[in-house]
Design an enzyme around this catalytic site. Structure first.
Site, PDB file in Angstrom:
ATOM      1  N   ARG A  23      -1.302  -8.758   2.170  1.00 24.73           N
ATOM      2  CA  ARG A  23      -2.187  -7.497   2.374  1.00 24.73           C
ATOM      3  C   ARG A  23      -3.614  -7.766   2.059  1.00 24.73           C
ATOM      4  NH1 ARG A  23      -3.687  -2.631   0.190  1.00 24.73           N
ATOM      5  NH2 ARG A  23      -3.321  -3.350  -2.035  1.00 24.73           N
TER       6      ARG A  23
ATOM      7  N   ARG B  11      -0.277  -1.111   3.570  1.00 25.93           N
ATOM      8  CA  ARG B  11       0.928  -1.269   2.523  1.00 25.93           C
ATOM      9  C   ARG B  11       2.316  -1.096   3.329  1.00 25.93           C
ATOM     10  NH1 ARG B  11      -3.330   0.741  -0.122  1.00 25.93           N
ATOM     11  NH2 ARG B  11      -3.645   0.254  -2.534  1.00 25.93           N
TER      12      ARG B  11
ATOM     13  N   TYR C 160       5.745  -6.770  -6.188  1.00 24.13           N
ATOM     14  CA  TYR C 160       4.142  -6.299  -5.928  1.00 24.13           C
ATOM     15  C   TYR C 160       3.282  -7.485  -5.619  1.00 24.13           C
ATOM     16  CZ  TYR C 160       5.890  -1.670  -6.747  1.00 24.13           C
ATOM     17  OH  TYR C 160       6.514  -0.510  -6.597  1.00 24.13           O
TER      18      TYR C 160
ATOM     19  N   ARG D 184      -4.142   5.951  -7.787  1.00 22.64           N
ATOM     20  CA  ARG D 184      -3.951   6.213  -6.433  1.00 22.64           C
ATOM     21  C   ARG D 184      -2.542   7.232  -6.097  1.00 22.64           C
ATOM     22  NH1 ARG D 184      -1.214   3.854  -2.140  1.00 22.64           N
ATOM     23  NH2 ARG D 184      -2.473   4.196  -0.091  1.00 22.64           N
TER      24      ARG D 184
ATOM     25  N   ASN E 140       6.103   7.561  -9.386  1.00 20.86           N
ATOM     26  CA  ASN E 140       6.441   8.573  -8.215  1.00 20.86           C
ATOM     27  C   ASN E 140       6.309   9.984  -9.259  1.00 20.86           C
ATOM     28  OD1 ASN E 140       6.502   6.705  -6.254  1.00 20.86           O
ATOM     29  ND2 ASN E 140       8.968   6.626  -6.346  1.00 20.86           N
TER      30      ASN E 140
ATOM     31  N   ARG F 118      11.066  -5.234  -8.945  1.00 19.64           N
ATOM     32  CA  ARG F 118       9.787  -4.926  -8.624  1.00 19.64           C
ATOM     33  C   ARG F 118       8.694  -5.835  -9.305  1.00 19.64           C
ATOM     34  NH1 ARG F 118       8.302   1.125 -10.200  1.00 19.64           N
ATOM     35  NH2 ARG F 118       6.640   0.884  -9.073  1.00 19.64           N
TER      36      ARG F 118
ATOM     37  N   PHE G 225      16.054  -2.562  -1.759  1.00 21.29           N
ATOM     38  CA  PHE G 225      14.768  -1.894  -1.284  1.00 21.29           C
ATOM     39  C   PHE G 225      14.267  -1.946   0.244  1.00 21.29           C
ATOM     40  CE2 PHE G 225      10.236  -1.385  -1.374  1.00 21.29           C
ATOM     41  CZ  PHE G 225       9.867   0.183  -1.988  1.00 21.29           C
TER      42      PHE G 225
ATOM     43  N   HIS H 247       0.684  -3.479  -9.722  1.00 23.58           N
ATOM     44  CA  HIS H 247       1.716  -4.115  -9.911  1.00 23.58           C
ATOM     45  C   HIS H 247       2.540  -3.686 -11.145  1.00 23.58           C
ATOM     46  CE1 HIS H 247       4.279  -7.679 -10.266  1.00 23.58           C
ATOM     47  NE2 HIS H 247       3.314  -8.338 -11.230  1.00 23.58           N
TER      48      HIS H 247
ATOM     49  N   HIS I 284       4.152   3.392   0.967  1.00 26.15           N
ATOM     50  CA  HIS I 284       2.989   4.210   0.386  1.00 26.15           C
ATOM     51  C   HIS I 284       1.431   3.749   0.966  1.00 26.15           C
ATOM     52  CE1 HIS I 284       5.259   5.038  -3.428  1.00 26.15           C
ATOM     53  NE2 HIS I 284       5.932   4.174  -2.873  1.00 26.15           N
TER      54      HIS I 284
HETATM   55 FE1  HDD Z   1       7.083   0.401  -5.196  1.00 27.24          FE
HETATM   56  C1  HDD Z   1       4.105   0.440  -3.584  1.00 27.24           C
HETATM   57  C2  HDD Z   1       6.203   3.170  -6.601  1.00 27.24           C
HETATM   58  C3  HDD Z   1      10.340   0.640  -6.217  1.00 27.24           C
HETATM   59  C4  HDD Z   1       7.937  -2.527  -3.765  1.00 27.24           C
HETATM   60  N1  HDD Z   1       5.470   1.706  -5.126  1.00 27.24           N
HETATM   61  C5  HDD Z   1       4.205   1.261  -4.521  1.00 27.24           C
HETATM   62  C6  HDD Z   1       3.532   2.384  -4.615  1.00 27.24           C
HETATM   63  C7  HDD Z   1       3.995   3.101  -5.790  1.00 27.24           C
HETATM   64  C8  HDD Z   1       5.203   2.666  -5.841  1.00 27.24           C
HETATM   65  C9  HDD Z   1       3.343   4.468  -6.242  1.00 27.24           C
HETATM   66  C10 HDD Z   1       1.886   2.390  -4.332  1.00 27.24           C
HETATM   67  C11 HDD Z   1       0.940   1.684  -5.161  1.00 27.24           C
HETATM   68  C12 HDD Z   1      -0.410   1.913  -4.634  1.00 27.24           C
HETATM   69  O1  HDD Z   1      -0.875   3.415  -4.558  1.00 27.24           O
HETATM   70  O2  HDD Z   1      -0.981   1.089  -4.120  1.00 27.24           O
HETATM   71  N2  HDD Z   1       8.065   1.602  -6.163  1.00 27.24           N
HETATM   72  C13 HDD Z   1       7.573   2.686  -6.822  1.00 27.24           C
HETATM   73  C14 HDD Z   1       8.499   3.331  -7.687  1.00 27.24           C
HETATM   74  C15 HDD Z   1       9.740   2.645  -7.738  1.00 27.24           C
HETATM   75  C16 HDD Z   1       9.474   1.678  -6.505  1.00 27.24           C
HETATM   76  C17 HDD Z   1       8.237   4.408  -8.658  1.00 27.24           C
HETATM   77  C18 HDD Z   1      10.913   2.989  -8.315  1.00 27.24           C
HETATM   78  C19 HDD Z   1      11.092   3.322  -9.447  1.00 27.24           C
HETATM   79  N3  HDD Z   1       8.859  -0.748  -4.809  1.00 27.24           N
HETATM   80  C20 HDD Z   1      10.142  -0.238  -5.519  1.00 27.24           C
HETATM   81  C21 HDD Z   1      10.906  -1.516  -5.116  1.00 27.24           C
HETATM   82  C22 HDD Z   1      10.265  -2.591  -4.477  1.00 27.24           C
HETATM   83  C23 HDD Z   1       8.926  -1.956  -4.348  1.00 27.24           C
HETATM   84  C24 HDD Z   1      12.421  -1.520  -5.777  1.00 27.24           C
HETATM   85  C25 HDD Z   1      10.757  -3.779  -4.095  1.00 27.24           C
HETATM   86  C26 HDD Z   1      11.793  -4.376  -4.371  1.00 27.24           C
HETATM   87  N4  HDD Z   1       6.200  -0.855  -3.660  1.00 27.24           N
HETATM   88  C27 HDD Z   1       6.788  -2.132  -3.337  1.00 27.24           C
HETATM   89  C28 HDD Z   1       5.732  -2.931  -2.526  1.00 27.24           C
HETATM   90  C29 HDD Z   1       4.515  -1.926  -2.564  1.00 27.24           C
HETATM   91  C30 HDD Z   1       5.075  -0.805  -3.357  1.00 27.24           C
HETATM   92  C31 HDD Z   1       6.107  -3.435  -1.130  1.00 27.24           C
HETATM   93  C32 HDD Z   1       3.657  -1.781  -1.210  1.00 27.24           C
HETATM   94  C33 HDD Z   1       2.290  -1.815  -1.318  1.00 27.24           C
HETATM   95  C34 HDD Z   1       2.264  -2.416  -2.768  1.00 27.24           C
HETATM   96  O3  HDD Z   1       3.311  -2.710  -3.169  1.00 27.24           O
HETATM   97  O4  HDD Z   1       1.163  -2.812  -3.186  1.00 27.24           O
HETATM   98  O5  HDD Z   1       5.323  -4.094  -3.118  1.00 27.24           O
END
Ligand code: HDD
Length: 725
Positions: A404, A108, A397, A147, A183, A393, A196, A374, A111
């Site tokens: 991935r 990822r 996702y 997770r 989170n 978001r 981001f 997602h 995370h």
């Molecule tokens: Fe995110 C993963 C939580 C903002 C883009 N995010 C990811 C995961 C968590 C969060 C817990 C791991 C999920 C797992 O266990 O597979 N993210 C948050 C929270 C946010 C947040 C609480 C704000 C309140 N995230 C955020 C933004 C973006 C992303 C603003 C993009 C614009 N996040 C991602 C991602 C990930 C991710 C890149 C990486 C792996 C995945 O999604 O599956 O899309």
């Protein structure tokens, strides 16, 4: 205009009678279409597996190739003679190594490091007046997969680094999957998803040397957060004890954004989701976190799996803060700003149900690595708001899973499959598992009997929320511009010991920043949060306190007692206590039983592993020699003292273990005839807070368990740095 075929009575579910219209032409009536979900669980040999539905291989009685061809040999490649070259003809070698070469998938982008578990969510049935989501109604039990993760580190990084933790929950509801991707910190660094990539680039290792790993203590992170003042609130939470949780089991979780809930009668309200751990919110101390990163980088992963296996099942209450739907503000707080919380004292958290983690994954890759969350996996009754972070978001996702997980069919991977029939019109793509029937994957159609039909009233509800009358703009609302009053409230809500830890953390992190201008700029931001905080950190860095004309924003400065995590009492089940014994000890059984009765895990340690015959002629089994144990594994240490004390390497290990536990404010107990001498021999001054001595093991253990309930003995805060607050 296409004409919509009527939905047959009872569909889906009961098989409706064949219809005359509109399936013409053709005599065959393909309705109902066969189940189009991915094929059911099979072993490699095609047998149904009952207990582990998705087990594959290692279950059959014969080793086979991936094509199911039985093999008589797998350890030696096919060669032209014993000492000759390997033959290209060896198709098994080729397949085996080809598969191995492609075993890794991209981690990822954030995370990457995580641990997960299966569980169940039991609804209290109190949501029906404001939310019609099926899983929140009375008597509903919903399977979940949860997770936890760190954000910045790579997949192989340490668990205990200072960072935000992910808390992502997939609910397999009867109306499809709902993901609450949150989170352990209720606010976020940025207000708009467009930043981001920037905040993550700043937090990740420097692009030239790829250091530091899984750390925020470096120039680019502090450069970013000192320039983007909206990041100050989240950063302050990271610098507090929340950035170094004791365990995943002892973290709060937050949905962060404000969501929109819909009741059966169509009425809507706004909501913020909270997860409250039933074992309390506890943290490591920084020195302990650093030691653990080397001694047991898997501390949190191990703790979660061990707790579930031992029956100390981790539990959280899901709650919501509710607000009227309307202009999305509450008591002057903009509910669409993800850098703001609503203090619980203003909007109490109303419990909706309990989450219990009951089962460890049986395969890390298949489940924990391949689970795809997602933020846009909503179900009927829960919808998005216009929070610009959430909106971004919703795009990100889905997009990331394509890279991935190798294509758009990740919802067919076992851990991602809904627990209800899937009747979509998605077709083909990489790694397609479905053998779809029918000829008309579009609608309306006449060829497949018009299937699938629309769900009507029971379908997902897109709330017709009004769209603001405005022009296109990249501007941010004025209500997003106060970046300091909430960090100030958080700081002032912390107890003195938590404030000291926070100052220590800022001092540690900023002292790792090479660029003086960044240190100074961050100090200016601290001055705008709170002058005492700023002065304490400036003193540690040997820098002048920035002048006071920084125009601190006005704002509410009350404190929110709910934000402090010390001062309560919590269940002790699942905690770990080291029981140090020698041949001089007595009453070890009583000590172990006292712990066991409370669900505490006791690890007996001695100068050697195996059986130890004690002075009262009982034989206890030591799990490990003292030389291979360390304090960070335990929440308390108790020592069975005798006339003679430990000597040699075991004594050195015991001394180190006890000294570290003493520094980290953990409970220490000494029982037996020579308790005083044993304590002194290990360098501990009796009569200090959190040090319990006595001849009787049961008396000592009663007090130790009481101390464990408070988590740490902060009256003995020997690591206290500059006093603040
Ligand atoms: Fe995110 C993963 C939580 C903002 C883009 N995010 C990811 C995961 C968590 C969060 C817990 C791991 C999920 C797992 O266990 O597979 N993210 C948050 C929270 C946010 C947040 C609480 C704000 C309140 N995230 C955020 C933004 C973006 C992303 C603003 C993009 C614009 N996040 C991602 C991602 C990930 C991710 C890149 C990486 C792996 C995945 O999604 O599956 O899309």
């Amino acid at each position: 205009m296409s004409q919509e075929p009527m939905r047959p009575p009872g569909a889906p579910g009961a098989v409706p009678p064949p219809r005359e219209q509109p399936t013409e032409p053709g005599d065959e009536k393909p309705y109902p279409k066969p189940d189009q979900s991915a094929p059911g669980p099979r072993t490699a040999t095609g047998r149904e597996v009952e207990t582990q539905p998705d087990a594959r291989a290692q279950a059959g009685d014969r080793l086979t190739t991936a094509q199911g061809v039985p093999l008589r040999e797998t350890d030696h490649s096919l060669r032209a003679g014993e000492r000759g070259p390997t033959l290209l003809q060896d198709h098994h070698l080729r397949e085996k190594v080809m598969h191995f070469d492609h075993e890794r998938i991209p981690e990822r982008v954030v995370h990457a490091r995580g641990a997960a578990a299966h569980g169940v969510f039991r609804s209290y049935g109190r949501a029906s007046s404001f939310c019609c989501a099926q899983f929140l109604q009375a008597d509903q039990e919903t399977p979940v997969f949860v997770r936890f993760s760190t954000v910045l580190g790579s997949r192989g990084s340490a668990d205990t680094v200072r960072d935000t933790r992910g808390f992502a929950v997939k609910f397999y509801t009867q109306e499809g999957n709902f993901d609450l991707v949150g989170n352990n910190i209720p606010v976020f660094f940025i207000q708009d998803a467009i930043k981001f990539p920037d905040v993550i680039h700043a937090g990740k290792p420097h692009p030239d040397r790829e250091i530091p790993q899984a750390q925020s203590a470096h120039d680019t992170f502090w450069d970013f957060v000192s320039l983007h003042t909206e990041a100050q609130h989240h950063t302050l939470w990271n610098m507090s004890d929340r950035g170094i949780p004791r365990s995943y089991r002892t973290m709060e979780g937050f949905g962060v954004h404000t969501f929109r809930l819909v009741a059966e009668d169509g009425s809507t309200c706004l909501a913020k989701f909270h997860w409250k751990p039933e074992s309390g919110v506890h943290s490591l101390v920084w020195e302990e976190a650093q030691l653990a990163a080397g001694i047991d980088p898997d501390l949190h992963r191990r703790d979660l799996a061990d707790a579930i296996e031992s029956g100390a099942l981790p539990r959280w209450t899901l709650g919501v803060q509710l607000f009227e739907d309307g202009d999305a503000t509450f008591e002057g707080i903009d509910l669409l700003d993800p850098t703001k919380i609503v203090p619980e004292e203003l909007a109490p958290v109303q419990p909706l149900g309990e989450l219990v983690l009951t089962r460890n994954p049986s395969n890390y890759f298949a489940e924990t690595e391949q689970v795809a969350f997602h933020a846009g996996h909503f179900v009927r009754g829960i919808d998005a708001t216009d929070d610009p972070l959430l909106q971004g978001r919703l795009f990100s996702y889905l997009d990331t899973q394509i890279t991935r997980l190798g294509g758009p069919n990740f919802a067919q991977i076992p851990v991602n499959r809904p627990h209800v029939p899937v009747d979509d019109m998605q077709r083909d793509g990489f790694h397609q598992q479905g053998v779809h029937q029918g000829v008309a994957p579009y609608r309306p159609n006449s060829l497949d009997g018009g299937c699938p039909f629309l769900a009507g009233e029971s379908g997902f509800i897109d709330v017709p929320a009004p769209v603001p009358q405005s022009s296109k703009t990249r501007d941010t609302p004025a209500s997003f511009s106060d970046h300091f009053s909430q960090p100030r409230m958080f700081w002032r809500s912390l107890s003195p010991v938590e404030q000291r830890h926070t100052v220590d953390a800022y001092a540690f992190e900023l002292s790792k920043v090479y660029e003086p201008a960044i240190r100074e700029r961050q100090l200016e931001q601290l001055a705008r949060i709170d002058s005492q905080l700023c002065e304490a950190v400036a003193a540690r860095l040997g820098l002048p306190v920035p002048s006071a004309d920084l125009g601190a924003d006005p704002g509410p400065v009350e404190s929110s007692p709910a934000l402090s995590q010390v001062g309560g009492r919590w269940p002790v089940a699942g905690r770990r206590v080291a029981v140090i014994v020698t041949e001089q000890s007595t009453g070890v059984d009583a000590v172990v039983s006292a712990l066991f009765d409370e669900g505490v895990v006791a690890a007996v340690l001695s100068d050697h592993a195996g059986d130890v015959r004690c002075a009262d002629d009982t034989v206890v089994t030591a799990e490990r020699p003292l030389t291979s144990a360390r304090s960070i594994e335990f929440d308390a240490i108790v020592v069975g003292a005798g006339d003679e004390q430990l000597s040699g390497p075991a004594a050195e290990s015991a001394r180190l273990m006890v000294a570290e536990a003493y520094r980290h404010a953990k409970a220490l107990g000494f029982w037996g005839a020579g308790a005083d001498r044993a304590a002194e021999g290990l360098g501990i001054v009796p009569n200090e807070a959190g040090v319990v001595l006595g001849p009787e093991p049961t008396d000592v253990m009663t007090e130790i368990i009481e101390l464990l309930g408070g988590h740490r003995c902060w009256d003995r805060d020997v690591l206290a740095g500059t006093p603040v607050g």
